[in-house]
Scaffold this motif. Structure first.
Motif, short mmCIF file in Angstrom:
data_model
loop_
_atom_site.label_atom_id
_atom_site.label_comp_id
_atom_site.label_asym_id
_atom_site.label_seq_id
_atom_site.Cartn_x
_atom_site.Cartn_y
_atom_site.Cartn_z
N SER A 255 -3.95 3.48 15.82
CA SER A 255 -5.28 2.99 16.26
C SER A 255 -6.04 2.29 15.13
O SER A 255 -7.23 2.01 15.26
CB SER A 255 -6.11 4.18 16.76
OG SER A 255 -6.22 5.13 15.71
N ASN A 256 -5.34 2.03 14.03
CA ASN A 256 -5.98 1.26 12.96
C ASN A 256 -6.05 -0.21 13.37
O ASN A 256 -5.20 -0.69 14.11
CB ASN A 256 -5.18 1.37 11.66
CG ASN A 256 -4.89 2.82 11.31
OD1 ASN A 256 -4.01 3.45 11.93
ND2 ASN A 256 -5.61 3.35 10.37
N LEU A 257 -7.10 -0.88 12.88
CA LEU A 257 -7.30 -2.29 13.23
C LEU A 257 -7.04 -3.18 12.01
O LEU A 257 -7.44 -2.84 10.90
CB LEU A 257 -8.75 -2.51 13.69
CG LEU A 257 -9.13 -1.95 15.05
CD1 LEU A 257 -10.63 -1.69 15.12
CD2 LEU A 257 -8.69 -2.91 16.16
N VAL B 283 0.84 -1.20 0.00
CA VAL B 283 0.00 0.00 0.00
C VAL B 283 0.88 1.25 0.00
O VAL B 283 0.61 2.22 -0.73
CB VAL B 283 -0.93 -0.01 1.23
CG1 VAL B 283 -1.69 1.31 1.36
CG2 VAL B 283 -1.90 -1.19 1.17
N ASP B 284 1.95 1.20 0.79
CA ASP B 284 2.80 2.41 0.88
C ASP B 284 3.43 2.75 -0.46
O ASP B 284 3.49 3.93 -0.85
CB ASP B 284 3.88 2.21 1.96
CG ASP B 284 3.28 2.28 3.36
OD1 ASP B 284 3.59 1.39 4.18
OD2 ASP B 284 2.46 3.19 3.61
N ILE B 285 3.86 1.73 -1.20
CA ILE B 285 4.43 2.00 -2.53
C ILE B 285 3.35 2.58 -3.45
O ILE B 285 3.62 3.43 -4.30
CB ILE B 285 5.09 0.73 -3.12
CG1 ILE B 285 6.35 0.39 -2.32
CG2 ILE B 285 5.40 0.89 -4.60
CD1 ILE B 285 7.06 -0.88 -2.75
N LYS C 152 6.05 -4.35 5.50
CA LYS C 152 4.76 -4.66 6.13
C LYS C 152 4.99 -4.65 7.64
O LYS C 152 6.09 -4.95 8.12
CB LYS C 152 4.25 -6.02 5.66
CG LYS C 152 4.31 -6.25 4.14
CD LYS C 152 3.39 -5.38 3.37
CE LYS C 152 3.58 -5.46 1.86
NZ LYS C 152 3.25 -6.74 1.25
N LEU C 153 3.93 -4.33 8.40
CA LEU C 153 4.10 -4.04 9.83
C LEU C 153 4.78 -5.16 10.61
O LEU C 153 5.72 -4.92 11.37
CB LEU C 153 2.75 -3.69 10.47
CG LEU C 153 2.82 -3.32 11.96
CD1 LEU C 153 3.79 -2.17 12.21
CD2 LEU C 153 1.43 -2.99 12.51
N VAL C 154 4.33 -6.42 10.43
CA VAL C 154 4.88 -7.49 11.28
C VAL C 154 6.39 -7.64 11.07
O VAL C 154 7.17 -7.51 12.02
CB VAL C 154 4.13 -8.81 11.05
CG1 VAL C 154 4.88 -9.98 11.68
CG2 VAL C 154 2.70 -8.73 11.63
N ARG D 36 -10.16 -0.12 9.41
CA ARG D 36 -10.34 -1.57 9.65
C ARG D 36 -10.94 -2.21 8.41
O ARG D 36 -11.46 -1.53 7.55
CB ARG D 36 -11.27 -1.78 10.85
CG ARG D 36 -12.66 -1.28 10.58
CD ARG D 36 -13.56 -1.24 11.76
NE ARG D 36 -13.70 -2.52 12.46
CZ ARG D 36 -14.59 -2.70 13.41
NH1 ARG D 36 -15.39 -1.71 13.77
NH2 ARG D 36 -14.68 -3.84 14.04
N TYR D 37 -10.84 -3.49 8.33
CA TYR D 37 -11.54 -4.26 7.29
C TYR D 37 -12.37 -5.29 8.03
O TYR D 37 -11.83 -6.02 8.85
CB TYR D 37 -10.55 -4.97 6.37
CG TYR D 37 -9.55 -4.04 5.74
CD1 TYR D 37 -8.21 -4.07 6.15
CD2 TYR D 37 -9.91 -3.12 4.78
CE1 TYR D 37 -7.27 -3.21 5.60
CE2 TYR D 37 -8.98 -2.25 4.23
CZ TYR D 37 -7.68 -2.30 4.65
OH TYR D 37 -6.75 -1.45 4.10
N SER D 38 -13.66 -5.29 7.76
CA SER D 38 -14.49 -6.24 8.50
C SER D 38 -15.17 -7.18 7.51
O SER D 38 -15.97 -6.75 6.68
CB SER D 38 -15.56 -5.46 9.30
OG SER D 38 -16.37 -6.38 9.98
#
Ligand SMILES: NC(=O)c1ccc[n+]([C@@H]2O[C@H](COP(=O)([O-])OP(=O)(O)OC[C@H]3O[C@@H](n4cnc5c(N)ncnc54)[C@H](O)[C@@H]3O)[C@@H](O)[C@H]2O)c1
Ligand SMILES: C[C@H]1O[C@H](OP(=O)(O)OP(=O)(O)OC[C@H]2O[C@@H](n3ccc(=O)[nH]c3=O)[C@H](O)[C@@H]2O)[C@H](O)[C@@H](O)C1=O
Length: 334
Positions: free
Chosen positions: A229-231, A101-103, A207-209, A302-304
């Protein structure tokens, strides 16, 4: 030497990357009577190499081809259409995309053109080969993303509208719509899987992890976008590969499947969880190991998704987030 004949010939695109390489590692050895061809342009996520495929390159039922799907329609037509009677590829599993996404914020036109053209070229070859060989049974599995639903906060089932918010997810949503047009117009058997965030060994540290784990091992603060605070929901790559196999083998072709585990976690809580696993029993102050940086242009909250449909195929996630993260950290600790 007599040519070895295989029961099926499968094309896996983008297989040199994170998820695709785990998929190939699992299936090439599980299905020795199938032949797998991987096409990948080799980008930064695999250090422009096939390093994630080293365990496969000597196997008789595996072949690697370095090509850029977005630029080589003629090559694809030769492989899939004009030489169908020789290559006999009837199955396509499509991972190929710029997945960051960042790219896509930094270079939206590259991500949009790369992602759409690479899959559109594949779809066009799939259409042509199916039209030329109506008696053959074909199968196409496309890997999409939960980001196509956007972050409206409503729980999305597979029939929900697509409301992507960033250039990456818009490129993926566009492909889902183009695929739907090919299914409506030519009745092509194309299935779609929409996973939530995937993590595991080999994931590139934008990626975050993997970014959090790498920063801790480097003694640098983990960079958290915005307020943290994003989920997100995190699925281990091995759990996703099992879901992909079920959809790929399902007799009910042309379906869309959400694949996720529904366990939402705040970005900052995920980073704290990673810190606890990294520092083990040592006391630590989270504030000393994180820095809050400028947020994304737009950061989905978030994505639900509802994932009942994939459950009906008998799938459920098996790897707990703590266990998957712990394994990644201990692997890096050596
Ligand atoms: N990683 C996640 O959390 C996640 C979640 C949901 C969906 N997805 C989707 O799963 C798929 C795989 O994701 P990933 O994380 O393994 O990505 P990745 O970035 O690790 O690997 C993608 C691979 O595709 C290749 N590729 C890209 N464009 C190509 C082109 N034009 N021609 C040939 N090869 C090309 C790259 O070289 C790379 O090897 C993508 O379609 C992505 O949108 C990923
Ligand atoms: C389903 C998609 O998952 C991945 O996309 P996503 O942007 O959700 O993953 P990231 O790991 O890039 O970001 C998750 C979350 O963390 C924030 N963040 C990221 C990296 C970092 O160093 N610090 C952060 O704070 C980021 O802003 C997000 O809120 C996947 O990349 C994609 O292919 C998917 O389809």
């Amino acid at each position: 030497m007599t040519e070895t004949l295989f029961e099926r010939y499968v094309l896996v695109t983008g297989g040199a990357g994170f998820i695709g390489s785990h998929f190939l590692e699992y299936l090439v050895t599980k299905y020795p009577n199938y032949h797998f061809t991987c096409i990948d342009k080799l980008n930064y996520v695999s250090s422009y190499s096939t390093k994630f495929l080293d365990s496969l390159t000597s196997l008789p039922n595996f072949k690697f081809i370095k090509r850029d799907l977005a630029l080589e329609l003629e090559f694809l037509k030769q492989l899939l259409v004009f030489n169908f009677n020789t290559n006999r590829i009837t199955e396509v599993i499509n991972f190929a995309a710029e997945s960051s996404v960042d790219i896509s914020f930094d270079d939206p036109l590259y991500v949009i053109s790369n992602n759409i053209l690479s899959t559109a070229n594949l779809l066009e070859c799939f259409r042509l080969v199916k039209l030329a060989n109506p008696e053959e049974t074909f199968n196409f599995l496309h890997v999409s993303t939960d980001e196509v639903y956007g972050d409206e906060g409503i729980q999305s089932d597979e029939s929900a509208s697509l409301r992507p918010t960033n250039p990456y997810s818009a490129s993926k949503a566009s492909l889902d719509m183009i695929i739907n047009s090919y299914k409506c117009s030519w009745k092509l058997p194309i299935s779609i899987v929409r996973p939530n965030n995937v993590y595991g060994p080999r994931q590139y540290p934008n990626k975050l992890v993997p970014a959090a784990i790498n920063r801790l091992f480097s003694g640098k603060p983990v960079r958290i976008h915005g307020s943290g605070s994003n989920l997100r929901c995190y699925l281990h790559v091995h759990d996703l590969v099992r879901a992909l196999e079920l959809v790929w083998k399902s007799p009910n072709k042309g379906q869309v499947f959400n694949v996720g585990n529904g366990d939402e976690i705040l970005n900052v809580a995920l980073v704290e969880k990673i810190c606890k696993l990294y520092f083990k029993d040592e006391p630590f102050e989270l504030q000393k190991h994180v820095e809050f940086v400028e947020d994304r242009k737009y950061n989905d909250m978030r994505y639900s998704m509802s994932c009942e449909k994939i459950g009906e195929l008998g799938w459920s996630p098996r790897i707990r987030l703590e266990d998957g993260l712990s394994e990644m950290i201990e692997m890096q600790r050596g």
